[in-house]
Design an enzyme around this catalytic site. Structure first.
Site, PDB file in Angstrom:
ATOM      1  N   HIS A  55      -4.576  27.167 114.055  1.00  0.00           N
ATOM      2  CA  HIS A  55      -5.907  26.997 113.579  1.00  0.00           C
ATOM      3  C   HIS A  55      -5.912  26.595 112.092  1.00  0.00           C
ATOM      4  O   HIS A  55      -6.420  26.039 111.469  1.00  0.00           O
ATOM      5  CB  HIS A  55      -6.725  28.380 113.610  1.00  0.00           C
ATOM      6  CG  HIS A  55      -7.057  28.634 114.994  1.00  0.00           C
ATOM      7  ND1 HIS A  55      -6.780  29.779 115.534  1.00  0.00           N
ATOM      8  CD2 HIS A  55      -7.806  27.832 115.947  1.00  0.00           C
ATOM      9  CE1 HIS A  55      -7.058  29.721 117.161  1.00  0.00           C
ATOM     10  NE2 HIS A  55      -7.917  28.850 117.148  1.00  0.00           N
ATOM     11  N   LYS A 165      -4.437  18.832 118.661  1.00  0.00           N
ATOM     12  CA  LYS A 165      -3.976  18.269 120.076  1.00  0.00           C
ATOM     13  C   LYS A 165      -3.484  19.118 121.086  1.00  0.00           C
ATOM     14  O   LYS A 165      -2.972  18.485 122.032  1.00  0.00           O
ATOM     15  CB  LYS A 165      -3.194  16.992 119.690  1.00  0.00           C
ATOM     16  CG  LYS A 165      -4.082  15.795 119.005  1.00  0.00           C
ATOM     17  CD  LYS A 165      -3.372  14.409 119.052  1.00  0.00           C
ATOM     18  CE  LYS A 165      -2.347  14.041 117.916  1.00  0.00           C
ATOM     19  NZ  LYS A 165      -1.829  12.683 118.137  1.00  0.00           N
TER      20      LYS A 165
HETATM   21  N1  LIG Z   1      -1.007  25.531 118.627  1.00  0.00           N
HETATM   22  C1  LIG Z   1      -2.121  24.939 117.919  1.00  0.00           C
HETATM   23  N2  LIG Z   1      -1.746  23.715 117.289  1.00  0.00           N
HETATM   24  C2  LIG Z   1      -2.737  23.009 116.917  1.00  0.00           C
HETATM   25  N3  LIG Z   1      -3.954  23.148 116.909  1.00  0.00           N
HETATM   26  C3  LIG Z   1      -4.384  24.112 117.785  1.00  0.00           C
HETATM   27  C4  LIG Z   1      -3.472  25.132 118.377  1.00  0.00           C
HETATM   28  N4  LIG Z   1      -4.219  26.165 119.020  1.00  0.00           N
HETATM   29  C5  LIG Z   1      -5.480  25.861 118.966  1.00  0.00           C
HETATM   30  N5  LIG Z   1      -5.440  24.823 118.120  1.00  0.00           N
HETATM   31  C6  LIG Z   1      -6.828  24.084 117.817  1.00  0.00           C
HETATM   32  O1  LIG Z   1      -7.662  24.758 117.220  1.00  0.00           O
HETATM   33  C7  LIG Z   1      -9.147  24.485 117.604  1.00  0.00           C
HETATM   34  C8  LIG Z   1      -9.795  25.797 118.041  1.00  0.00           C
HETATM   35  O2  LIG Z   1      -9.098  26.312 119.457  1.00  0.00           O
HETATM   36  P1  LIG Z   1      -9.296  27.726 119.955  1.00  0.00           P
HETATM   37  O3  LIG Z   1     -10.286  28.408 119.102  1.00  0.00           O
HETATM   38  O4  LIG Z   1      -9.828  27.515 121.239  1.00  0.00           O
HETATM   39  O5  LIG Z   1      -7.936  28.118 119.752  1.00  0.00           O
HETATM   40  P2  LIG Z   1      -6.890  28.299 121.055  1.00  0.00           P
HETATM   41  O6  LIG Z   1      -5.720  28.858 120.456  1.00  0.00           O
HETATM   42  O7  LIG Z   1      -6.693  26.855 121.590  1.00  0.00           O
HETATM   43  O8  LIG Z   1      -7.613  29.117 121.991  1.00  0.00           O
HETATM   44  P3  LIG Z   1      -7.049  29.229 123.594  1.00  0.00           P
HETATM   45  O9  LIG Z   1      -5.589  28.578 123.638  1.00  0.00           O
HETATM   46  O10 LIG Z   1      -6.997  30.637 123.705  1.00  0.00           O
HETATM   47  O11 LIG Z   1      -8.187  28.553 124.243  1.00  0.00           O
HETATM   48  C9  LIG Z   1      -9.132  23.588 118.587  1.00  0.00           C
HETATM   49  O12 LIG Z   1      -9.218  22.197 118.126  1.00  0.00           O
HETATM   50  C10 LIG Z   1      -7.786  23.672 118.902  1.00  0.00           C
HETATM   51  O13 LIG Z   1      -7.262  22.421 119.534  1.00  0.00           O
END
Ligand SMILES: Nc1ncnc2c1ncn2[C@@H]1O[C@H](COP(=O)(O)OP(=O)(O)OP(=O)(O)O)[C@@H](O)[C@H]1O
Ligand SMILES: CC(C)(CO)[C@@H](O)C(=O)[O-]
Ligand code: BAL
Length: 300
Positions: A55, A165
């Site tokens: 994030h 992504k």
């Molecule tokens: N490992 C990562 N690398 C880059 N972007 C990420 C990553 N994890 C999450 N994001 C991005 O952060 C934003 C918010 O995602 P979110 O808050 O759902 O987190 P998450 O870690 O993906 O949660 P979960 O995997 O539990 O669904 C989204 O655009 C998501 O694609």
């Protein structure tokens, strides 16, 4: 109507002053409009909180693209079907505020984004892109995502929005929605970030047992092997896919899907002759366990 000071960007050390915390749609919209009136562009990073470095990479990118950065933290009930993990989704608002200090200008942490009387009726659907991959096992996921992102765009009115992504299908759907519905927003997609051992960073990783976390490394290991094979000329997607399914299954993962898809329209390919994404969803820990997603972009 609340007034907000919008002058001042990053300090000399590159850190921004303490972010303004906004709890209502009205406060959020006023803040954003005040920025725009000052001639500043606004970049939005939508999240569901329990922030990790993946994030934060989006937030840092947003700071290079917009004058002012807003991070929204909201666990959107509209994208979880009954029986999914809404109730156990990790939450840590205090920790999120601490992690965002110095990185953004405002944090939008609304109590609710939908009417309290359960009267929401309007949903956005990306007819074709929402069907494959996660659309197969999470029946209301993408209409919920598209709708809440549209709501956020209408509330924040950002110039730029940054997505990861890691949620490749989500990123494509948001881009498509912006194009089809003429949202005046530039959508930026950032690379998936991994832990040092290869596990894709995810808020849900905290719910993995030590044993399952080790097992889950098979996903990135298998994807990396597949990418190496493709770079060395392997083209048979059906065989490569089966090898990855086997690797994940042997590690104790319950495969939801493993698909080799065209990177633009997510249609399954049998022979790798164009840019593809290999997308994975697998559950660790049985029923009530943790469903992880991962993917890798590959080119012949
Ligand atoms: N490992 C990562 N690398 C880059 N972007 C990420 C990553 N994890 C999450 N994001 C991005 O952060 C934003 C918010 O995602 P979110 O808050 O759902 O987190 P998450 O870690 O993906 O949660 P979960 O995997 O539990 O669904 C989204 O655009 C998501 O694609
Ligand atoms: C885009 C999003 C914030 C919508 O709730 C969510 O799906 C996420 O965090 O990826
Ligand atoms: N990053 C996707 C949010 C979800 O799984 O609901």
């Amino acid at each position: 109507m609340a007034k907000f000071v919008t002058s001042g960007g990053a300090a000399e050390d590159g850190k921004k002053p303490d972010p303004t915390i906004l709890r209502s749609k009205e406060e959020m919209r006023s803040w954003s409009r005040a920025c725009r009136q000052d001639g500043k562009t606004v970049a939005l990073v939508p999240t569901m909180g329990y922030l990790h470095d993946g994030h934060l990479s989006l937030v840092r990118c947003a700071a290079t693209r917009g004058d002012k950065v807003v991070v929204s933290v909201y666990v959107n009930e509209g994208q979880f079907a009954p029986g999914e993990d809404l109730d156990v989704y990790p939450r840590d608002p205090k920790g999120d505020l601490a992690k965002l200090a110095g990185l953004c200008d405002a944090i939008f942490m609304p109590e609710a984004l939908y009417s309290s009387d359960d009267s929401h009726q309007t949903w956005i659907e990306a007819q074709h892109l929402q069907q494959p991959l996660c659309g197969g096992s999470r029946p209301i996921f993408f209409r919920g995502v598209a709708t809440v992102v549209a709501k956020l765009f209408n509330i924040v009115e950002p110039d730029i929005a940054v997505f990861g992504k890691k949620d490749y299908q989500q990123w494509l759907i948001v881009r498509r929605m912006v194009q089809d519905l003429d949202f005046p927003v530039e959508v930026v997609g950032m690379p998936l970030l991994r832990e040092e051992d290869g596990l894709a960073m995810s808020s849900r990783n905290v719910r993995l047992s030590a044993e399952d976390r080790t097992g889950a490394l098979s996903i990135s290991r298998g994807l990396t092997k597949m990418k190496d094979a493709v770079q060395q000329g392997a083209k048979d997607a059906i065989t490569l896919r089966q090898q990855l399914v086997d690797e994940i299954s042997l590690s104790g993962g319950d495969v939801d899907y493993v698909e080799v898809v065209d990177a633009r329209d997510l249609q399954t390919v049998k022979t790798i002759e164009q840019d593809v994404v290999v997308a994975v969803a697998a559950r660790y820990g049985g029923v009530g366990g943790v469903r992880l997603i991962d993917n890798m972009e590959m080119s012949p």
